[in-house]
Design a protein around this motif. Structure first.
Motif, PDB file in Angstrom:
ATOM      1  N   PRO A  73     103.020  32.625  24.764  1.00 13.94           N
ATOM      2  CA  PRO A  73     103.726  31.955  23.666  1.00 13.94           C
ATOM      3  C   PRO A  73     103.256  30.522  23.405  1.00 13.94           C
ATOM      4  N   ASP A  74     102.878  29.786  24.450  1.00 12.87           N
ATOM      5  CA  ASP A  74     102.421  28.412  24.234  1.00 12.87           C
ATOM      6  C   ASP A  74     100.917  28.327  23.963  1.00 12.87           C
ATOM      7  N   GLY A  75     100.209  29.465  23.977  1.00  8.21           N
ATOM      8  CA  GLY A  75      98.781  29.502  23.658  1.00  8.21           C
ATOM      9  C   GLY A  75      97.869  29.026  24.769  1.00  8.21           C
ATOM     10  N   SER A  76      98.401  28.785  25.954  1.00  7.93           N
ATOM     11  CA  SER A  76      97.585  28.245  27.042  1.00  7.93           C
ATOM     12  C   SER A  76      96.941  29.320  27.913  1.00  7.93           C
ATOM     13  N   ARG A  77      97.430  30.541  27.801  1.00  5.30           N
ATOM     14  CA  ARG A  77      96.904  31.616  28.641  1.00  5.30           C
ATOM     15  C   ARG A  77      96.595  32.853  27.805  1.00  5.30           C
ATOM     16  N   LEU A  78      95.622  33.603  28.297  1.00  2.00           N
ATOM     17  CA  LEU A  78      95.228  34.858  27.672  1.00  2.00           C
ATOM     18  C   LEU A  78      95.596  35.978  28.626  1.00  2.00           C
ATOM     19  N   ILE A  79      96.382  36.934  28.167  1.00  2.00           N
ATOM     20  CA  ILE A  79      96.811  38.062  28.972  1.00  2.00           C
ATOM     21  C   ILE A  79      95.991  39.268  28.542  1.00  2.00           C
ATOM     22  N   VAL A  80      95.312  39.915  29.500  1.00  2.00           N
ATOM     23  CA  VAL A  80      94.383  41.002  29.200  1.00  2.00           C
ATOM     24  C   VAL A  80      94.758  42.254  29.984  1.00  2.00           C
ATOM     25  N   LEU A  81      94.785  43.374  29.304  1.00  2.00           N
ATOM     26  CA  LEU A  81      94.972  44.677  29.929  1.00  2.00           C
ATOM     27  C   LEU A  81      93.810  45.560  29.504  1.00  2.00           C
ATOM     28  N   ARG A  82      93.174  46.203  30.473  1.00  2.00           N
ATOM     29  CA  ARG A  82      92.051  47.095  30.201  1.00  2.00           C
ATOM     30  C   ARG A  82      92.462  48.537  30.459  1.00  2.00           C
ATOM     31  N   ARG A  83      91.966  49.424  29.630  1.00  2.00           N
ATOM     32  CA  ARG A  83      92.248  50.860  29.766  1.00  2.00           C
ATOM     33  C   ARG A  83      91.804  51.332  31.144  1.00  2.00           C
ATOM     34  N   GLY A  84      92.665  52.094  31.812  1.00  2.00           N
ATOM     35  CA  GLY A  84      92.342  52.650  33.109  1.00  2.00           C
ATOM     36  C   GLY A  84      92.604  51.714  34.272  1.00  2.00           C
ATOM     37  N   GLN A  85      93.089  50.502  34.002  1.00  2.00           N
ATOM     38  CA  GLN A  85      93.400  49.564  35.069  1.00  2.00           C
ATOM     39  C   GLN A  85      94.907  49.339  35.127  1.00  2.00           C
ATOM     40  N   SER A  86      95.418  49.157  36.327  1.00  3.04           N
ATOM     41  CA  SER A  86      96.859  48.949  36.474  1.00  3.04           C
ATOM     42  C   SER A  86      97.224  47.476  36.600  1.00  3.04           C
ATOM     43  N   ALA A  87      96.239  46.601  36.672  1.00  8.64           N
ATOM     44  CA  ALA A  87      96.501  45.168  36.812  1.00  8.64           C
ATOM     45  C   ALA A  87      96.321  44.460  35.476  1.00  8.64           C
ATOM     46  N   VAL A  88      97.173  43.494  35.228  1.00 13.65           N
ATOM     47  CA  VAL A  88      97.042  42.627  34.067  1.00 13.65           C
ATOM     48  C   VAL A  88      96.309  41.373  34.533  1.00 13.65           C
ATOM     49  N   ARG A  89      95.336  40.928  33.753  1.00 14.80           N
ATOM     50  CA  ARG A  89      94.604  39.708  34.077  1.00 14.80           C
ATOM     51  C   ARG A  89      95.120  38.575  33.202  1.00 14.80           C
ATOM     52  N   ILE A  90      95.267  37.412  33.807  1.00 18.45           N
ATOM     53  CA  ILE A  90      95.741  36.244  33.077  1.00 18.45           C
ATOM     54  C   ILE A  90      94.689  35.150  33.198  1.00 18.45           C
ATOM     55  N   TRP A  91      94.185  34.712  32.054  1.00 13.35           N
ATOM     56  CA  TRP A  91      93.152  33.679  31.996  1.00 13.35           C
ATOM     57  C   TRP A  91      93.788  32.378  31.542  1.00 13.35           C
ATOM     58  N   ASP A  92      93.536  31.305  32.262  1.00  9.65           N
ATOM     59  CA  ASP A  92      93.989  29.978  31.881  1.00  9.65           C
ATOM     60  C   ASP A  92      92.945  29.403  30.923  1.00  9.65           C
ATOM     61  N   LEU A  93      93.275  29.272  29.644  1.00 12.89           N
ATOM     62  CA  LEU A  93      92.291  28.839  28.647  1.00 12.89           C
ATOM     63  C   LEU A  93      91.870  27.387  28.826  1.00 12.89           C
TER      64      LEU A  93
END
Length: 136
Positions: free
Chosen positions: A100-120
């Motif tokens: 919501p604050d635009g500081s992080r990117l949340i990524v989900l990839r097909r076939g993976q059970s983990a969500v990745r969070i990138w600090d922009l």
């Protein structure tokens, strides 16, 4: 509003609701004015269907993700959007959202059970350390 060719697969509305990003199942991404649909920008980066779009509250950062496995991070200087960074991980379909604050990117990839969070902010800092031009 006419689409950019192909079936529209994702939409992101600007904060002032005077323009919208339209993405298609063919990888096309356009910014069009509302309500007339006039083309403002044609952004080309993805080779397959765009699966999601996410726009920061201030409209300066746009994130696009695709079935081709890539995630595009676009930056606007207030006049035009340009590709700031492309993240690709071996072709698995991606979906991405900005926090919501635009500081992080949340990524989900097909076939993976983990969500990745990138600090922009950290990504921007590291790219700057490598001598890669970063947006203001």
């Amino acid at each position: 509003i006419p689409g950019p060719g192909g079936e529209v697969s994702a939409v992101a509305l600007t904060s002032n609701e005077r323009a919208a990003f339209l993405a298609t199942d063919r990888g096309a991404l356009q910014l069009v004015s509302i309500p007339d649909g006039e083309l403002i920008a044609d952004l080309k980066e993805h080779d397959d269907a765009i699966t999601s779009l996410s726009l920061s509250r201030d409209d300066r950062v746009l994130v696009s993700s695709s079935k081709d496995g890539s995630i595009g991070i676009w930056h606007s200087d207030g006049r035009a959007y340009r590709l700031y960074c492309r993240i690709s991980h071996g072709g698995s379909e991606a979906r991405a959202r900005l926090s919501p604050d635009g500081s992080r990117l949340i990524v989900l990839r097909r076939g993976q059970s983990a969500v990745r969070i990138w600090d922009l902010g950290l990504l921007n800092e590291r790219l700057g350390q490598l001598g890669i031009a970063t947006p203001d």
